[in-house]
Design an enzyme around this catalytic site. Sequence first.
Site, short mmCIF file in Angstrom:
data_model
loop_
_atom_site.label_atom_id
_atom_site.label_comp_id
_atom_site.label_asym_id
_atom_site.label_seq_id
_atom_site.Cartn_x
_atom_site.Cartn_y
_atom_site.Cartn_z
N HIS A 270 4.85 -13.56 -7.72
CA HIS A 270 3.57 -13.84 -7.05
C HIS A 270 2.42 -13.07 -7.67
CE1 HIS A 270 4.95 -10.06 -5.55
NE2 HIS A 270 3.96 -9.89 -4.72
N GLN B 162 14.50 -4.46 -6.17
CA GLN B 162 13.83 -5.16 -7.27
C GLN B 162 13.89 -4.41 -8.60
OE1 GLN B 162 10.42 -7.79 -6.65
NE2 GLN B 162 9.17 -6.28 -7.72
N ASP C 279 -6.12 4.97 0.52
CA ASP C 279 -5.98 3.72 -0.24
C ASP C 279 -7.18 2.83 0.02
OD1 ASP C 279 -5.58 2.26 2.11
OD2 ASP C 279 -3.41 2.16 1.90
N HIS D 284 0.83 -1.20 0.00
CA HIS D 284 0.00 0.00 0.00
C HIS D 284 0.87 1.25 0.00
CE1 HIS D 284 -2.57 -2.98 2.45
NE2 HIS D 284 -2.83 -3.12 1.17
N ALA E 195 -4.38 -12.83 -1.66
CA ALA E 195 -5.05 -11.56 -2.00
C ALA E 195 -5.72 -11.66 -3.37
CB ALA E 195 -4.06 -10.40 -1.90
N GLU E 196 -5.45 -10.69 -4.26
CA GLU E 196 -6.07 -10.70 -5.59
C GLU E 196 -5.11 -11.23 -6.65
OE1 GLU E 196 -3.79 -6.87 -6.26
OE2 GLU E 196 -4.20 -8.35 -4.72
N GLN E 197 -4.06 -11.94 -6.21
CA GLN E 197 -3.00 -12.34 -7.13
C GLN E 197 -3.44 -13.35 -8.18
OE1 GLN E 197 0.13 -13.50 -4.43
NE2 GLN E 197 0.28 -11.42 -3.58
N ASN F 79 1.87 -4.37 -7.76
CA ASN F 79 3.05 -3.51 -7.81
C ASN F 79 4.19 -4.19 -8.56
OD1 ASN F 79 1.79 -1.52 -6.27
ND2 ASN F 79 2.55 -2.34 -4.34
N SER F 80 4.44 -5.46 -8.23
CA SER F 80 5.52 -6.20 -8.89
C SER F 80 5.22 -6.41 -10.37
CB SER F 80 5.73 -7.55 -8.21
OG SER F 80 6.36 -7.39 -6.95
#
Length: 478
Positions: free
Chosen positions: A365, A350, A115, A18, A388-390, A369-370
């Site tokens: 994953h 990263q 958020d 977040h 989560a929402e992955q 963001n990634s």
Amino acid sequence: MDTEKLHVAIVASPGLGHLTPVLLLGNRLATHHNIHVTVIVVTTQLSPAESKILHPSTAPKLLNIVQVPHVDISGLIDANTKVVTQLSIMMRETRPRIRSAISAMNHRPDALIVDLFGSELFPIAEEFCMPRYIFVTSTAWFVALTTYCQVLDKEIQGEYVDQKEPLKIPGCRPVHPKDVVDPMLDRSDQQYREYIRHGVEYSMFDGILMNTWEDLEPTTIQALRNDEILQTVVKVPVYPIGPLSTPVKPVSQKSELIEWLDTQPSDSVMYVSFGSGGTMAAEQVNELAWGLELSQQRFIWVVRPPMESHADGTFFTAGNGPDGTPAYLPERFLTRTHKLGKVVPLWVPQMEILNHPSVGVFLSHCGWNSALESISNGVPMVAWPLYAEQRLNATLLTEDLGVAWRPTVLPAKKVVEREEIEKMVRNVMQYREEGKGRWERVKEVKCSGDRALSKGGSSYNSLCEVIKDCERRLKKLI
């Protein structure tokens, strides 16, 4: 109103997932739109990555950052309380402290952006007569599912994961039952009720900002704006303002990891990381290690202790093997793979890695963001969703956008065994002609995102519209 004097407060709920996009939004408002921005960060025990981001030497210079310690909620939860419930309770209980922080500012903010867990702060914006916007740090598809879930809740009997048919969202791609977000996995749990409430409360705000862009999800964005049925639950404007992802910063001194990458051939290294909160069972960690080793492909692996372990950041010195290999990795794994790859505990820079020409694929994953960081560097992914929402993101990345591969076994359902991992890694890294379309496609998506953010692009204009809307609302209050 002169936008030079506009002061916006943005609130980030706990967690790196977040905090990062909130800081990026704040920095974009400050640098590209001349807005004075205060970021209010609700802190728990900060991770190393969060501490680094918030350190005065590395935090965005144009932002005023205020840290508000969260209220102790240990008496309101137990060992079985899920993450969404914990965050919702935490933000509710910390609301008086956030109100005090805003009230104490010399120049009280003109508008409030929160958020996706910040809908708890709606009363503060209402009390101070501030235009208020919610920033969903994910996709338009996630917004559609979250807002429409209140309808699905009335229409569907039984658990969503047991449904035989996809869940239909008006004007949008249906959601397969296996892809539903974590709060929808158990309708009897409190986090499901919290999730439903969040979706309802999105429309209490003056607008919904999303970390996506017009060309990435055109059908879903148009449905959110124009579909008559979906409009009954999404009652406010939506603003795609992405892709907001961390820029690569120049470094004065290269790390040992980057120096190693400098010696590797172009596109030859697979980067493996499961985010700041991603952990797996010990058996899966072990199988992944064997799969990487057997593939004989170069890799960088950011390893976290498995779920059953309580090891801290010093776990590499606590290994049982003679070479310091942790007990949950194959014996002498570090010794056998020391020329092949790099195993790093907990955290790496990263964006610096994804930006390196030697990195060809990101086993991820699929945290949003990634995913955006991978796309912004033109690196295709292997989708390995965990929570989560992955799972939703993984389907979008693989089936809709064509920028990712995925294992035939769903990692969240079953252990992916070493033979499949070996085959998958080797196929992706060695036989590039076979998957050439994904490399080409991710470059196209990257260029599309760059255009959206550039001056005059769809996301740039969308953020301009947010500012104009805010100014209009403020004039009505004068």
